[in-house]
Each structure stands twice: as C-alpha cells, then as structure tokens.
Scaffold this motif. Structure first.
Motif, mmCIF file in Angstrom:
data_model
loop_
_atom_site.group_PDB
_atom_site.id
_atom_site.type_symbol
_atom_site.label_atom_id
_atom_site.label_comp_id
_atom_site.label_asym_id
_atom_site.label_seq_id
_atom_site.Cartn_x
_atom_site.Cartn_y
_atom_site.Cartn_z
ATOM 1 N N ARG A 1 40.013 36.489 43.832
ATOM 2 C CA ARG A 1 38.752 36.944 43.068
ATOM 3 C C ARG A 1 39.163 39.067 42.902
ATOM 4 O O ARG A 1 38.792 39.250 42.243
ATOM 5 C CB ARG A 1 37.913 36.968 44.039
ATOM 6 N N ALA A 2 39.748 39.410 44.464
ATOM 7 C CA ALA A 2 40.321 40.677 44.003
ATOM 8 C C ALA A 2 40.892 40.900 42.635
ATOM 9 O O ALA A 2 40.840 42.167 41.917
ATOM 10 C CB ALA A 2 40.788 41.114 45.108
ATOM 11 N N GLU A 3 41.758 40.305 42.377
ATOM 12 C CA GLU A 3 43.048 40.618 41.200
ATOM 13 C C GLU A 3 41.922 39.991 39.994
ATOM 14 O O GLU A 3 41.650 41.058 38.498
ATOM 15 C CB GLU A 3 43.866 39.680 41.000
ATOM 16 N N GLU A 4 40.748 39.453 40.215
ATOM 17 C CA GLU A 4 39.787 39.046 39.170
ATOM 18 C C GLU A 4 38.730 40.216 38.893
ATOM 19 O O GLU A 4 38.944 40.745 37.440
ATOM 20 C CB GLU A 4 39.596 37.677 39.110
ATOM 21 N N LEU A 5 38.485 40.697 39.790
ATOM 22 C CA LEU A 5 37.974 42.074 39.881
ATOM 23 C C LEU A 5 38.287 43.483 39.171
ATOM 24 O O LEU A 5 37.706 44.023 38.579
ATOM 25 C CB LEU A 5 36.535 41.900 40.698
ATOM 26 N N HIS A 6 39.434 43.208 40.130
ATOM 27 C CA HIS A 6 40.261 44.454 39.528
ATOM 28 C C HIS A 6 40.728 44.537 37.917
ATOM 29 O O HIS A 6 40.516 45.047 36.998
ATOM 30 C CB HIS A 6 41.020 44.074 39.322
ATOM 31 N N GLN A 7 40.727 43.009 36.862
ATOM 32 C CA GLN A 7 41.067 43.163 36.199
ATOM 33 C C GLN A 7 39.379 43.216 34.870
ATOM 34 O O GLN A 7 39.434 43.926 34.067
ATOM 35 C CB GLN A 7 41.845 41.518 35.388
ATOM 36 N N ASP A 8 38.788 42.858 35.577
ATOM 37 C CA ASP A 8 37.092 43.498 34.525
ATOM 38 C C ASP A 8 36.989 44.681 34.721
ATOM 39 O O ASP A 8 37.052 44.794 34.268
ATOM 40 C CB ASP A 8 36.127 42.044 35.959
ATOM 41 N N LEU A 9 37.074 45.216 35.980
ATOM 42 C CA LEU A 9 37.202 46.350 36.141
ATOM 43 C C LEU A 9 37.349 47.368 34.921
ATOM 44 O O LEU A 9 37.370 48.899 34.373
ATOM 45 C CB LEU A 9 37.205 47.223 37.642
ATOM 46 N N LEU A 10 38.931 47.171 34.851
ATOM 47 C CA LEU A 10 40.089 47.986 34.139
ATOM 48 C C LEU A 10 39.286 47.571 32.487
ATOM 49 O O LEU A 10 39.509 48.785 31.570
ATOM 50 C CB LEU A 10 41.277 47.618 34.077
ATOM 51 N N ALA A 11 38.919 46.411 32.335
ATOM 52 C CA ALA A 11 38.503 46.556 30.988
ATOM 53 C C ALA A 11 37.157 47.160 30.816
ATOM 54 O O ALA A 11 37.290 47.419 29.362
ATOM 55 C CB ALA A 11 38.085 44.825 30.868
ATOM 56 N N LYS A 12 36.434 46.843 31.746
ATOM 57 C CA LYS A 12 34.674 47.368 31.361
ATOM 58 C C LYS A 12 35.002 49.159 31.270
ATOM 59 O O LYS A 12 33.534 50.016 30.940
ATOM 60 C CB LYS A 12 33.919 46.626 32.232
ATOM 61 N N PHE A 13 35.608 49.656 32.095
ATOM 62 C CA PHE A 13 34.908 51.176 32.645
ATOM 63 C C PHE A 13 36.434 51.769 32.870
ATOM 64 O O PHE A 13 37.560 51.684 32.339
ATOM 65 C CB PHE A 13 34.477 51.078 33.799
#
Length: 228
Positions: A197-209
């Motif tokens: 889940r931490a890796e999923e969050l990481h990719q989400d943050l890179l994509a959005k911000f």
C-alpha cells in the motif's frame, strides 16, 4: 509546543556574591554553560562560560597560577553577570523562544513565573530535542516534500490521498522562503505498515502532486562525531 514541557526544571543556580572561581567549577563539574543568578528565589541575572572567559586574564598575562586563582576567587558573579536577562514564561511557545534566541544570538533563556521566580532554563539543545521529537524522524517515518499552491485547501488534498491509503501522519511542516513564488513547501512525515500500500500511495502522490523529495532518513548510519 510549550516551553514548560521541554525546559530543564532542576536548575543549578548561584547568588550574586558567589566567587567566579566557584561558578566556574560548578559549570565545569556539571558540564553546563550558564548559571542563573538568584536572590531570594528571584532571578536577577545570568552568568555564562563566555562571561567567565572574558573576565579571566589573557594567556599573555604575566600572572602566575597563584595570582590567577586569587583574582578569580576575589571576583564575584555580580561583577560579570548579565543583569536582568531576557526571560520567558513556561506557557510561552517554543517557537517564540526560538525566534528570540536566533535574533538575539543567545543560547539559553531563563524561565520565570509571574512573580519573577526562576522555574526553569531553556537551552538551544532543548529546542533541537523538541524539534527532533516533533518531526518523527526517529520513528522510521517516510518523508515527502511537496511544492503546493499557496492557496486554501492545497494541503487538504494531499491529506485526502494519505487517508485513502491509511497512512498515519506524524508531522507537517510548512515554509515559504524556500518555495517557488506563489507556492509553499510542505514536508509531511508518515508511517505505513503495509509495504504494498505504501508503494501504491507513493505512485499516487507522484502522479497528483509536485514531489520535491522523498525518502526515509537513515538514522542508524548517520554521521557520528568521533570519540576522542
């Protein structure tokens, strides 16, 4: 954060008629750099190791060791102390203390109550200790640094993403001086138990911000001062 939660409360003190030699011995034996000077429980001054050094004869002086000891034993704390030093109250904020210590170039502040009685002493080490504890760097936290629009709701959007992935927020720090114009730099530390889940969050943050930096500080292998 309040000063009273981080200050030293069991503070060694001297009175104004204490000899400079004794004050020097107290500081050396207890590995401290300053001594509040009190009279009838109330703060009247402060003496530091710098005050002692400035008052001592220079190394080029022709005094022998006995003359030097005699001079220091005759000089009193009141002769070299800073009278009526800057003080704060226990309920004042650490942030206020930091501003005063930075702008006035002092490394410690006596803390007094409403009647002027000494209740503690706040040092620059106490400030650093509070800062380290509040950031969560020692908790194995993951650090993200964002450049976000300087507008209401920009941090909230990041928090919503963190919440979606069940990230636990440890600390949030915001600054403007090191951010591009019209933006603010926000450092957020989080912890997560689920690596996937931490890796999923990481990719989400890179994509959005706009992520300026990220990582986990290597506390165990940090640079250390060599022991003498």
């Amino acid at each position: 954060m309040l000063i009273e939660d981080w200050m030293a409360k069991n503070v060694l003190t001297v009175d104004e008629n204490t000899s400079l030699m004794r004050a020097t011995r107290i500081m050396k034996e207890n590995n401290i750099r300053r001594l509040p000077v009190v009279s009838h429980g109330k703060l009247i001054g402060i003496v530091t190791d710098r005050d002692v050094k400035d008052a001592s004869p220079s190394k080029t002086a022709t005094l022998d060791i006995h003359e030097l000891y005699y001079l220091l034993s005759e000089m009193k704390v009141k002769d070299v102390m800073t009278a009526s030093p800057l003080t704060l109250k226990g309920k004042d904020s650490l942030e206020l203390a930091a501003v005063i210590m930075l702008e006035d170039k002092i490394s410690g502040l006596p803390v007094v109550d409403e009647s002027g009685r000494l209740t503690g002493l706040l040092s620059e080490t106490d400030l650093l200790r509070a800062f380290v504890r509040s950031t969560g760097i020692k908790d194995g936290s993951r650090r993200y640094v964002f450049d976000l629009p300087d507008a209401a709701g920009s941090v909230t959007r990041v928090m919503e993403s963190l919440r979606q992935y069940d990230a636990r927020v440890i600390s949030i720090l915001t600054s403007f001086e090191d951010a591009p114009e019209g933006q603010k730099r926000v450092s957020i530390r989080i912890t997560m138990d689920d690596a996937a889940r931490a890796e999923e969050l990481h990719q989400d943050l890179l994509a959005k911000f706009t992520v300026v930096d990220f990582g986990i500080d290597d506390i165990k292998n940090r640079p250390r001062k060599k022991q003498s």
